[in-house]
Design an enzyme around this catalytic site. Structure first.
Site, PDB file in Angstrom:
ATOM      1  N   THR A   1       0.839  -1.196   0.000  1.00 48.92           N
ATOM      2  CA  THR A   1       0.000   0.000   0.000  1.00 48.92           C
ATOM      3  C   THR A   1       0.872   1.244   0.000  1.00 48.92           C
ATOM      4  OG1 THR A   1      -1.795   1.184   1.136  1.00 48.92           O
ATOM      5  CG2 THR A   1      -0.138   0.166   2.522  1.00 48.92           C
ATOM      6  N   ASN A   2       0.317   2.327  -0.541  1.00 51.48           N
ATOM      7  CA  ASN A   2       0.972   3.638  -0.450  1.00 51.48           C
ATOM      8  C   ASN A   2       0.281   4.514   0.587  1.00 51.48           C
ATOM      9  OD1 ASN A   2       3.009   3.346  -2.511  1.00 51.48           O
ATOM     10  ND2 ASN A   2       1.327   3.361  -4.001  1.00 51.48           N
TER      11      ASN A   2
ATOM     12  N   LYS B   1     -10.337   3.788  17.771  1.00 55.23           N
ATOM     13  CA  LYS B   1     -10.814   3.225  16.499  1.00 55.23           C
ATOM     14  C   LYS B   1     -10.629   1.709  16.487  1.00 55.23           C
ATOM     15  CE  LYS B   1     -10.358   3.555  11.442  1.00 55.23           C
ATOM     16  NZ  LYS B   1      -9.824   4.248  10.264  1.00 55.23           N
TER      17      LYS B   1
ATOM     18  N   GLY C   1      -9.863   9.181   5.136  1.00 57.30           N
ATOM     19  CA  GLY C   1     -10.982   8.707   4.318  1.00 57.30           C
ATOM     20  C   GLY C   1     -12.335   9.191   4.833  1.00 57.30           C
ATOM     21  N   TYR C   2     -13.226   8.232   5.063  1.00 59.99           N
ATOM     22  CA  TYR C   2     -14.590   8.544   5.494  1.00 59.99           C
ATOM     23  C   TYR C   2     -14.735   8.566   7.025  1.00 59.99           C
ATOM     24  CZ  TYR C   2     -15.847   7.550   0.608  1.00 59.99           C
ATOM     25  OH  TYR C   2     -15.946   7.565  -0.771  1.00 59.99           O
ATOM     26  N   ASP C   3     -13.630   8.581   7.751  1.00 62.56           N
ATOM     27  CA  ASP C   3     -13.701   8.525   9.219  1.00 62.56           C
ATOM     28  C   ASP C   3     -14.510   9.673   9.825  1.00 62.56           C
ATOM     29  OD1 ASP C   3     -12.336   6.170   9.524  1.00 62.56           O
ATOM     30  OD2 ASP C   3     -10.416   7.075  10.048  1.00 62.56           O
TER      31      ASP C   3
ATOM     32  N   HIS D   1     -12.918  -2.371  11.329  1.00 60.51           N
ATOM     33  CA  HIS D   1     -12.900  -3.402  10.288  1.00 60.51           C
ATOM     34  C   HIS D   1     -11.474  -3.905  10.031  1.00 60.51           C
ATOM     35  CE1 HIS D   1     -12.837   0.762   9.235  1.00 60.51           C
ATOM     36  NE2 HIS D   1     -12.076   0.514   8.190  1.00 60.51           N
TER      37      HIS D   1
ATOM     38  N   ASP E   1      -7.985  -4.168   0.707  1.00 59.95           N
ATOM     39  CA  ASP E   1      -8.882  -3.247   0.036  1.00 59.95           C
ATOM     40  C   ASP E   1     -10.079  -3.048   0.958  1.00 59.95           C
ATOM     41  OD1 ASP E   1      -9.161  -1.585  -2.208  1.00 59.95           O
ATOM     42  OD2 ASP E   1     -10.662  -2.903  -3.085  1.00 59.95           O
TER      43      ASP E   1
ATOM     44  N   LYS F   1      -2.970   3.524   6.584  1.00 54.31           N
ATOM     45  CA  LYS F   1      -3.193   2.079   6.711  1.00 54.31           C
ATOM     46  C   LYS F   1      -1.979   1.398   7.346  1.00 54.31           C
ATOM     47  CE  LYS F   1      -6.380   1.298   2.824  1.00 54.31           C
ATOM     48  NZ  LYS F   1      -6.550   0.567   1.555  1.00 54.31           N
TER      49      LYS F   1
END
Ligand code: IMP
Length: 198
Positions: free
Chosen positions: A8-9, A172, A150-152, A177, A69, A13
């Site tokens: 990943t970049n 978190k 992101g959508y956090d 997830h 992903d 993450k």
């Protein structure tokens, strides 16, 4: 100790994955491995995209590696943005644009149930294994908080009273997830190494 390349970049993450690691393995990011590549996500499922990313890096390095992903699946939007979460507002869109599109599409909708789903693809000794983690929750009416990515800023996990972006990493990880998928991954590696010891 076993070392795995994380395909990943996304530095967020990498930080989240490192925050849940025990002593079963260490993680090297693409940057640390000296690999500068934008890995495509051309498929219609998280499973296939995760496999694509780990397969590309395994093909380049021949080394054990893993990828993940993640998609945000909103019940009232028939599972959208889902596998297209990163590009929801267009190929060049960032999180602010994606969140803005999501909140616009959710305007006036009372049913706000959603879930994050992560699929990890591990390539170990030339075999692929996958691990899934799901976090149920709901979409807020407006964005808030400064943590995470992101959508956090618009997702409140079930059992919490604030969005991920108002929690620190440990907070978190209670619901995440990614943490759930990582727990399965770590457990798998422990059993794998136990079975393959001389
Ligand atoms: P991808 O897994 O990198 O393709 O991410 C898909 C989209 O979901 C991107 O817009 C990410 O920023 C977002 N995303 C991935 N994981 C998370 C998360 O844990 N919280 C919030 N947004 C996330």
């Amino acid at each position: 100790m076993r070392t795995l390349i994380f395909a990943t970049n996304n530095e967020n993450k990498v930080a989240e994955v490192r925050s849940v690691l025990d002593d079963s393995f260490t993680v090297i990011s693409l940057k640390e491995a000296g690999i500068d590549i934008d890995i495509p996500e051309p498929h219609d499922t998280l499973e296939e995209n995760a496999r694509e990313k780990s397969t590309v890096i395994h093909g380049l390095t021949g080394k054990n590696c893993f990828s993940e992903d993640t998609g945000l699946e909103v019940f009232a939007l028939n599972g959208e943005p889902g596998v297209k979460s990163a590009r929801y507002a267009g190929n060049l869109a960032g999180s602010a644009e994606n969140i803005s599109k999501l909140l616009t599409n959710m305007q006036g909708i009372e049913e706000r149930a959603a879930r994050f789903r992560t699929v990890i693809s591990l390539i170990l000794d030339d075999h692929e294994y996958q691990f899934e983690g799901i976090c149920e929750g709901r979409i807020t009416e407006e964005a808030s908080g400064k943590e995470g990515f992101g959508y956090d800023r618009v997702f409140i996990p079930t059992g919490a009273d604030k969005p991920f972006a108002e929690m620190d990493m440990a907070g978190k990880n209670i619901y995440s997830h990614r943490k759930k998928a990582m727990a399965k991954f770590i457990q798998f590696l422990k059993e794998y190494d136990g079975e393959n010891q001389d």
